[in-house]
Design a protein around this motif. Structure first.
Motif, PDB file in Angstrom:
ATOM      1  N   VAL A   4       0.841  -1.199   0.000  1.00  0.00           N
ATOM      2  CA  VAL A   4       0.000   0.000   0.000  1.00  0.00           C
ATOM      3  C   VAL A   4       0.876   1.250   0.000  1.00  0.00           C
ATOM      4  O   VAL A   4       0.616   2.203  -0.738  1.00  0.00           O
ATOM      5  CB  VAL A   4      -0.969  -0.003   1.212  1.00  0.00           C
ATOM      6  N   ALA A   5       1.928   1.250   0.808  1.00  0.00           N
ATOM      7  CA  ALA A   5       2.833   2.402   0.868  1.00  0.00           C
ATOM      8  C   ALA A   5       3.492   2.646  -0.483  1.00  0.00           C
ATOM      9  O   ALA A   5       3.567   3.783  -0.952  1.00  0.00           O
ATOM     10  CB  ALA A   5       3.887   2.189   1.955  1.00  0.00           C
ATOM     11  N   VAL A  29       0.257 -10.596   9.692  1.00  0.00           N
ATOM     12  CA  VAL A  29      -1.141 -10.493  10.088  1.00  0.00           C
ATOM     13  C   VAL A  29      -1.938 -11.510   9.289  1.00  0.00           C
ATOM     14  O   VAL A  29      -1.844 -11.547   8.059  1.00  0.00           O
ATOM     15  CB  VAL A  29      -1.691  -9.070   9.826  1.00  0.00           C
ATOM     16  N   LEU A  30      -2.708 -12.325   9.986  1.00  0.00           N
ATOM     17  CA  LEU A  30      -3.548 -13.305   9.312  1.00  0.00           C
ATOM     18  C   LEU A  30      -4.887 -12.669   8.977  1.00  0.00           C
ATOM     19  O   LEU A  30      -5.498 -12.022   9.821  1.00  0.00           O
ATOM     20  CB  LEU A  30      -3.754 -14.533  10.196  1.00  0.00           C
ATOM     21  N   GLY A  31      -5.325 -12.840   7.757  1.00  0.00           N
ATOM     22  CA  GLY A  31      -6.602 -12.269   7.326  1.00  0.00           C
ATOM     23  C   GLY A  31      -6.646 -12.216   5.821  1.00  0.00           C
ATOM     24  O   GLY A  31      -5.756 -12.712   5.127  1.00  0.00           O
ATOM     25  N   LEU A  36      -7.760  -6.259   3.849  1.00  0.00           N
ATOM     26  CA  LEU A  36      -6.895  -5.467   4.726  1.00  0.00           C
ATOM     27  C   LEU A  36      -6.208  -4.352   3.953  1.00  0.00           C
ATOM     28  O   LEU A  36      -6.086  -3.220   4.434  1.00  0.00           O
ATOM     29  CB  LEU A  36      -5.874  -6.368   5.419  1.00  0.00           C
ATOM     30  N   SER A  37      -5.766  -4.650   2.731  1.00  0.00           N
ATOM     31  CA  SER A  37      -5.129  -3.633   1.889  1.00  0.00           C
ATOM     32  C   SER A  37      -6.108  -2.523   1.535  1.00  0.00           C
ATOM     33  O   SER A  37      -5.749  -1.346   1.545  1.00  0.00           O
ATOM     34  CB  SER A  37      -4.572  -4.260   0.615  1.00  0.00           C
ATOM     35  N   GLN A  38      -7.353  -2.890   1.231  1.00  0.00           N
ATOM     36  CA  GLN A  38      -8.366  -1.885   0.900  1.00  0.00           C
ATOM     37  C   GLN A  38      -8.639  -0.961   2.085  1.00  0.00           C
ATOM     38  O   GLN A  38      -8.757   0.252   1.912  1.00  0.00           O
ATOM     39  CB  GLN A  38      -9.676  -2.556   0.477  1.00  0.00           C
ATOM     40  N   ASN A  42      -7.804   2.986   2.055  1.00  0.00           N
ATOM     41  CA  ASN A  42      -8.838   3.997   2.331  1.00  0.00           C
ATOM     42  C   ASN A  42      -8.408   4.946   3.437  1.00  0.00           C
ATOM     43  O   ASN A  42      -8.598   6.161   3.323  1.00  0.00           O
ATOM     44  CB  ASN A  42     -10.160   3.323   2.708  1.00  0.00           C
ATOM     45  N   LEU A  43      -7.831   4.411   4.506  1.00  0.00           N
ATOM     46  CA  LEU A  43      -7.373   5.259   5.607  1.00  0.00           C
ATOM     47  C   LEU A  43      -6.258   6.207   5.157  1.00  0.00           C
ATOM     48  O   LEU A  43      -6.253   7.392   5.505  1.00  0.00           O
ATOM     49  CB  LEU A  43      -6.907   4.407   6.782  1.00  0.00           C
TER      50      LEU A  43
END
Length: 87
Positions: A4-5, A29-31, A36-38, A42-43
């Protein structure tokens, strides 16, 4: 987080906004990676929008930035998106 960065850095660079990642960078991080990237994207984009048009006069040296902080405690991970915008 790094993906993302990397995705955002070039866009932010053209607007003179620095994007930093600090803290525990090796955290796993499990998920659902896509979701999680989205959320993170967004943040980060919300932070970018918050600091756009907020700067001081161009004659003053203002450093706009967004920081993604990663902290791990036992089995929990906290990811914060902090920016130089107001509020």
């Amino acid at each position: 987080i790094e993906e993302v960065a990397t995705l955002c850095r070039e866009k932010f660079k053209t607007q003179q906004v620095e994007l930093k990642v600090t803290g525990d960078k090796g955290v796993v991080v499990l998920g659902r990676e896509t979701l999680l990237s989205q959320i993170l994207l967004n943040l980060v984009n919300n932070s970018f929008d918050a600091i756009q048009g907020v700067g001081v006069r161009k004659t003053e040296q203002k450093h706009d930035w967004i920081c993604i902080e990663v902290h791990k405690e036992q089995q929990h991970c906290e990811i914060r998106v902090i920016d130089s915008g107001p509020g």
